[in-house]
Design a protein around this motif. Sequence first.
Motif, short mmCIF file in Angstrom:
data_model
loop_
_atom_site.label_atom_id
_atom_site.label_comp_id
_atom_site.label_asym_id
_atom_site.label_seq_id
_atom_site.Cartn_x
_atom_site.Cartn_y
_atom_site.Cartn_z
N ALA A 1 0.83 -1.21 0.00
CA ALA A 1 0.00 0.00 0.00
C ALA A 1 0.87 1.25 0.00
N VAL A 2 1.93 1.23 0.80
CA VAL A 2 2.85 2.38 0.86
C VAL A 2 3.50 2.61 -0.49
N ASN A 3 3.93 1.53 -1.13
CA ASN A 3 4.60 1.66 -2.43
C ASN A 3 3.68 2.28 -3.47
N ARG A 4 2.36 2.03 -3.35
CA ARG A 4 1.40 2.58 -4.31
C ARG A 4 0.84 3.92 -3.86
N ARG A 5 1.35 4.43 -2.71
CA ARG A 5 0.90 5.73 -2.18
C ARG A 5 -0.61 5.79 -2.04
N THR A 6 -1.16 4.72 -1.47
CA THR A 6 -2.60 4.69 -1.23
C THR A 6 -2.87 4.41 0.24
N GLY A 7 -4.10 4.60 0.67
CA GLY A 7 -4.46 4.36 2.05
C GLY A 7 -4.84 2.92 2.29
N ILE A 8 -4.71 2.49 3.55
CA ILE A 8 -5.11 1.14 3.91
C ILE A 8 -5.74 1.17 5.29
N ALA A 9 -6.80 0.40 5.46
CA ALA A 9 -7.50 0.32 6.74
C ALA A 9 -7.76 -1.14 7.08
N SER A 10 -7.35 -1.55 8.28
CA SER A 10 -7.58 -2.91 8.76
C SER A 10 -8.51 -2.85 9.95
N ILE A 11 -9.62 -3.59 9.87
CA ILE A 11 -10.62 -3.60 10.94
C ILE A 11 -10.77 -5.04 11.44
N GLU A 12 -10.73 -5.20 12.77
CA GLU A 12 -10.85 -6.52 13.39
C GLU A 12 -11.81 -6.46 14.57
N VAL A 13 -12.52 -7.56 14.83
CA VAL A 13 -13.38 -7.64 16.00
C VAL A 13 -12.96 -8.80 16.91
N THR A 14 -11.70 -9.20 16.80
CA THR A 14 -11.16 -10.21 17.70
C THR A 14 -9.99 -9.59 18.46
N ALA A 15 -9.64 -10.23 19.57
CA ALA A 15 -8.51 -9.76 20.37
C ALA A 15 -7.97 -10.95 21.16
N ARG A 16 -6.73 -10.83 21.60
CA ARG A 16 -6.15 -11.89 22.41
C ARG A 16 -6.56 -11.68 23.87
N SER A 17 -7.81 -12.02 24.13
CA SER A 17 -8.35 -11.81 25.47
C SER A 17 -9.39 -12.87 25.78
N LEU A 18 -9.61 -13.11 27.06
CA LEU A 18 -10.62 -14.07 27.48
C LEU A 18 -12.01 -13.60 27.04
N HIS A 19 -12.25 -12.32 27.11
CA HIS A 19 -13.55 -11.76 26.71
C HIS A 19 -13.85 -12.10 25.25
N SER A 20 -12.86 -11.91 24.36
CA SER A 20 -13.06 -12.20 22.94
C SER A 20 -13.29 -13.69 22.71
N ALA A 21 -12.55 -14.52 23.43
CA ALA A 21 -12.71 -15.97 23.28
C ALA A 21 -14.09 -16.42 23.72
N LEU A 22 -14.62 -15.82 24.77
CA LEU A 22 -15.96 -16.19 25.24
C LEU A 22 -17.03 -15.84 24.22
N LEU A 23 -16.84 -14.71 23.52
CA LEU A 23 -17.78 -14.35 22.46
C LEU A 23 -17.76 -15.39 21.34
N VAL A 24 -16.56 -15.87 21.01
CA VAL A 24 -16.44 -16.87 19.95
C VAL A 24 -17.11 -18.18 20.37
N LEU A 25 -17.02 -18.52 21.64
CA LEU A 25 -17.62 -19.77 22.13
C LEU A 25 -19.13 -19.79 21.92
N ALA A 26 -19.72 -18.62 21.80
CA ALA A 26 -21.17 -18.55 21.57
C ALA A 26 -21.53 -18.71 20.09
N SER A 27 -20.54 -18.71 19.22
CA SER A 27 -20.82 -18.71 17.78
C SER A 27 -21.60 -19.93 17.30
N PRO A 28 -21.36 -21.15 17.80
CA PRO A 28 -22.16 -22.28 17.32
C PRO A 28 -23.66 -22.09 17.52
N LEU A 29 -24.05 -21.48 18.65
CA LEU A 29 -25.48 -21.24 18.89
C LEU A 29 -26.03 -20.19 17.93
#
Length: 275
Positions: free
Chosen positions: A149-177
């Motif tokens: 992206a830098v080489n092409r002189r353009t913008g880049i945006a990365s969006i995530e809804v996970t984290a290395r945390s117990l809270h995030s893992a608990l949210l994932v555990l609910a995904s099968p339901l």
Amino acid sequence: MLSRLHLFEFTDQRWCPRAIRQLVTDYLGAILMVTRTHDPVAPMLAEALRDLGTHRIVDLCSGSGGSLFSLKEQIQRRLGGEIEVVMTDLFPNVDIVARLDATGRDGLRYLAEPVDARAVPLRLTGLRTMFESLHHFRPHHVRQVLQDAVNRRTGIASIEVTARSLHSALLVLASPLVILFLTPWIRPFRWWRLLLTYAVPVASFVVLWDGLVSCLRTYTREELYELISELDDGGSYDWVFEQRLVRGAPLSCLIGLPKNHDDTSGSRDEAVARL
């Protein structure tokens, strides 16, 4: 906090059956559409487009497209005009490709040919976005994604809804339901989706495993800034990282934009504050 672990994810593997990969991306897209967790990044993406002087988003690692369908409308309202969204993936979602081609939806395209986020074709100009995908890359590949992206002189945006945390893992555990509830409403309807969700619960297992591994793979602010410090950008880029809880999910957003001669920092800081 746990150290980052780049463990095995099914959907990263080239041998992963297309049906399984499509199941996972469809579920992720449906969950994000229902929860609208990505909505708070619309102001930042609109401001980034304004700073770049472009009305095109090139989405990398798009999967099923997910939040971009709703975010497009929000961004357009903020810009006061139409934008174009070009979705790409190394493993394009054939259902979405066919649906967009058949409906001819204005301003939305999904390329049928594979696109590598580390070497985006020159013709694909515009603000690059990555939703729930940067953690799939090892550190040296993240540098390649950002450096391209830098080489092409353009913008880049990365969006995530996970984290290395117990809270995030608990949210994932609910995904099968959540999957059991959402499956009948996912379109286009597929009989094999019902089979792999209810008769043989392959989908729930893969989504749960890949989701937990995604948490362990997610980069922290410090790790991302360390990778950014190794880029060859000559100090010509502004990088902003913001994180907050949105409907219980740890939404984070990294945006990199080339510096220009206009004083846009005030408007960008305002967009960050709204996140």
